[in-house]
Design an enzyme around this catalytic site. Structure first.
Site, PDB file in Angstrom:
ATOM      1  N   GLY A  16       0.824  -1.208   0.000  1.00  0.00           N
ATOM      2  CA  GLY A  16       0.000   0.000   0.000  1.00  0.00           C
ATOM      3  C   GLY A  16       0.848   1.244   0.000  1.00  0.00           C
ATOM      4  CD  GLN A  17       3.121   5.492  -1.667  1.00  0.00           C
ATOM      5  OE1 GLN A  17       3.806   4.521  -1.937  1.00  0.00           O
ATOM      6  NE2 GLN A  17       3.629   6.599  -1.141  1.00  0.00           N
ATOM      7  N   GLY A  18       0.543   5.591   1.221  1.00  0.00           N
ATOM      8  CA  GLY A  18      -0.217   6.630   1.906  1.00  0.00           C
ATOM      9  C   GLY A  18       0.627   7.864   2.101  1.00  0.00           C
ATOM     10  N   GLY A  19       0.059   8.842   2.799  1.00  0.00           N
ATOM     11  CA  GLY A  19       0.802  10.067   3.055  1.00  0.00           C
ATOM     12  C   GLY A  19       2.012   9.849   3.935  1.00  0.00           C
ATOM     13  N   GLY A  42       4.000   7.214   3.698  1.00  0.00           N
ATOM     14  CA  GLY A  42       5.022   6.494   2.965  1.00  0.00           C
ATOM     15  C   GLY A  42       4.437   5.244   2.333  1.00  0.00           C
ATOM     16  CB  SER A  43       5.667   2.660   0.381  1.00  0.00           C
ATOM     17  OG  SER A  43       5.598   3.736  -0.540  1.00  0.00           O
ATOM     18  CE  LYS A  65       3.444   3.381   9.512  1.00  0.00           C
ATOM     19  NZ  LYS A  65       2.230   3.991  10.125  1.00  0.00           N
ATOM     20  CG  ASP A 110      -6.396   8.990  11.399  1.00  0.00           C
ATOM     21  OD1 ASP A 110      -7.467   9.464  10.972  1.00  0.00           O
ATOM     22  OD2 ASP A 110      -5.442   8.727  10.659  1.00  0.00           O
TER      23      ASP A 110
END
Length: 668
Positions: A370-373, A375-376, A391, A485
């Site tokens: 996966g990818q997000g704000g 990082g990966s 992560k 969150d």
């Protein structure tokens, strides 16, 4: 009685040693009467404790040998070369300047020369003047510092000043000044020590936030070093001075009402105080070793006396109690069980990995999950064929905020509904977090997709597991953990669809007795963030903020759709919580009883979710109460008060209420 006798015995012994050593010549001078004075450049009448190279044996001390080159007197201190610029025999000090500072366009001290701290000499025998010393510490940092404030917590020393002539693209040099001896833990995490040097003068104001050029000028002025107390006249002064110091120490302790302090001061304290004083004035000289021998004899005699007293009144009962305690614990605790427990504790604690280990674990980042704000995320395999998720934090997060937050919050948490942190990596700007692998991915991939199906009982079990995990964060830890969150993307599922709360990048630790936290801590995701995190007019930020986010999550699970859907077929369904509340309340009064068809679990999830998203925090239940509602049936649940956002009539409200979970089957 013990303290008084101990003091008299020590005092008499120390006085006797002073007389014996003076009479027997133990402190006789080393042939100083036969050694002529010397000169070098502007230094005249150079005499003991100094000696010049080539002087007869016995003149001065080898540690203070001077070499005269080009009319400059040079002395070696540890691995450093220093110019002796002046000698004051009246003050027993001499002034030195680092010889290497004149041989470079960008001068800094050599890294292999360590000056001495007053009272704690290492290999040499010179002592810095404690009234004049200021330290200049040079460091090399792997990244340019944005915060150049003082590296110390307990002093107001100088800030980090750049040393541009020693900096490169990948290494940045800085210097700071302090009146304390700089330790390794005092500098920034991305920095390491290059070298350090003392400087100062009674007649020159010490630098405060001085630039590198100013610090170089101070270094070139040098620093003061004390004489050792080695000659016969000084030894007599040392003994008298240390006797007065030990006597003052004893009087201070004997005035204390505690019998323990009085006894320790008389039996051991006065002797150690005297020896420490002698060592400070005459480091490991003949006087010091003679005192060690004499004091050791006195201490042994006192120890025998004290041991005899304690054996009768303390040691005998203590021995019996120790034996009984040993027999008791031997029958209750197995050594094998203890070892097994310790090994399990070590296995549960997150381990630190090198970056090379991370590349090996992930197969050079071959499989991306996966990818997000942040990082990966990559899949990896630990030894033993254990799958993990790695992560890698992006460069934008290299200030360490998310890294510190995640490690500090879940590093020691072990709960079935909280994802476990297996290990971590931190090497300069490369940071990674290693979690247990969740093969079913995140919850949002299931509840918003028509390809996956859950039964209502399975969906209720997932909701209950998430609630228990959040409740553990709020109440089960020594410190209250606020996640900030909670959303479907941050709920992971294992092979058996057991939910686990994950992604603690915004989490914060607070004492459990705190009912609110600062507004500055309020962060989250739009659509799940509580109103009080936007404005204090709605209330204070607390654990109820996580309750609000969980309520929005429940409604999305029940409806199988996002709460805010701009592409809804009817305008009345754009904001799903408002649409749900409208239909539930109308069914309650019997307006659409025949047309309204909803599953029992679906209704329960909606009602609990609406309770959780009340606008005022005090109107929301705690997570412990939410767990109770989810464990109970739907019949006893009352419709909550109308949320603030539900004011007014909703158009299209006469339409049938049908579950948005079209893909959820009763047989899943």
């Amino acid at each position: 009685m013990v303290s008084s006798h101990g003091f008299l015995l020590s005092l008499q012994a120390l006085t006797m040693v002073s007389t014996i050593m003076t009479n027997t010549g133990v402190i006789a001078t080393q042939g100083q009467a036969f050694c002529p004075s010397s000169s070098c450049g502007h230094l005249q009448d150079i005499r003991s404790p100094f000696r010049m190279q080539g002087d007869p044996q016995g003149c001065g001390f080898p540690e203070y040998e001077l070499v005269c080159i080009d009319s400059k007197a040079i002395i070696h201190i540890n691995n450093g070369r220093y110019f002796v610029t002046s000698i004051s025999y009246s003050n027993s000090t001499f002034w030195v300047v680092d010889a290497n500072l004149d041989n470079s366009s960008c001068p800094i001290p050599a890294s292999n020369q360590r000056p001495y701290v007053n009272g704690l000499p290492s290999e040499g025998r010179t002592l810095l003047d404690p009234d004049t010393v200021t330290w200049a510490a040079f460091v090399s940092c792997s990244e340019m510092l944005s915060d150049v404030s003082s590296p110390f917590l307990s002093c107001c020393s100088g800030i980090y000043q750049p040393v541009n002539c020693r900096s490169t693209k990948n290494s940045f040099a800085y210097v700071f000044t302090t009146t304390f001896f700089p330790m390794v833990g005092d500098i920034k995490p991305s920095c390491r020590y290059l070298s350090m040097i003392p400087f100062g003068s009674r007649h020159v104001k010490r630098p405060d936030n001085a630039s590198y050029d100013d610090i170089v000028k101070f270094m070139k002025n040098g620093f003061a070093v004390n004489f050792p107390y080695r000659n016969g006249r000084s030894y007599h002064l040392v003994i008298n001075t240390c006797l007065k110091d030990a006597n003052g120490y004893f009087n201070d302790k004997i005035s204390n009402s505690s019998i323990v302090d009085q006894t320790l001061a008389a039996v051991f304290g006065i002797d150690l105080r005297f020896l420490r004083c002698v060592n400070d004035y005459s480091y490991r000289s003949k006087l010091f070793w003679a005192m060690v021998a004499m004091i050791s004899t006195v201490v042994i005699v006192k120890f025998v006396i004290v041991f005899g007293i304690l054996s009768r009144f303390v040691f005998a009962p203590l021995t019996v109690l120790t034996f009984l305690a040993y027999k008791y614990w031997k029958t209750r605790i197995s050594i094998d069980a203890v070892e097994k427990f310790l090994q399990m504790q070590q296995a549960l604690s997150p381990a630190r990995y090198a970056y090379t280990d991370i590349t090996a674990i992930t197969g050079h980042f071959r499989e991306k999950l996966g990818q997000g704000g942040y990082g990966s995320v990559y899949r990896g395999v630990l030894p033993g064929d254990v799958s993990v998720a790695v992560k890698m934090l992006s460069n934008s997060l290299c200030n360490g905020d998310e890294f510190i937050s995640e490690v500090s919050t879940i590093g020691s948490i072990h709960h079935v509904n909280v994802v476990r942190l297996v290990g971590f990596c931190s090497e300069e700007t490369k940071r990674a977090l290693i979690y247990e692998y969740m093969p079913r991915g995140s919850l949002d991939k299931h509840i918003f997709s028509s390809e996956q199906s859950f039964s209502w009982d399975k969906l209720n079990g997932i909701a209950l597991g998430i609630a228990r995990g959040i409740n553990y964060l709020h109440q089960g830890c020594e410190m209250q953990i606020l996640h900030f969150d909670i959303k479907p993307h941050n709920i992971l599922l294992d092979n058996s669809f057991t939910p686990k709360v994950a992604d603690f990048g915004l989490a914060k630790l607070y004492p459990r007795d705190n009912s609110f936290v600062p507004v500055s801590a309020a962060r989250g995701t739009i659509g799940y963030i509580a109103p009080e995190m936007i404005s204090r007019n709605f209330g204070v930020v607390s654990c109820k903020s996580d309750v609000y986010s969980f309520g929005m999550l429940l409604l999305e699970m029940a409806g199988g759709r996002r709460n805010l859907d701009q592409h809804a077929e009817r305008r009345s369904q754009t904001y799903y919580p408002a649409w749900v509340y409208s239909h539930l309340t109308r069914q309650e009064v019997g307006e659409i009883c025949e047309a309204f068809d909803v599953h029992e679990v679906e209704r329960k999830l909606c009602v609990v979710g609406l309770w959780c998203i009340q606008m005022k925090p005090h109107d929301r239940p705690t997570m412990a109460e939410v767990v109770g509602m989810l464990e109970a049936g739907a019949d006893g649940l009352q419709i909550p008060p109308q949320p603030f956002f539900c004011g007014g009539e909703l158009t299209g409200s006469t339409s049938y209420f049908s579950s948005e979970l079209s893909a959820i089957s009763e047989n899943g």
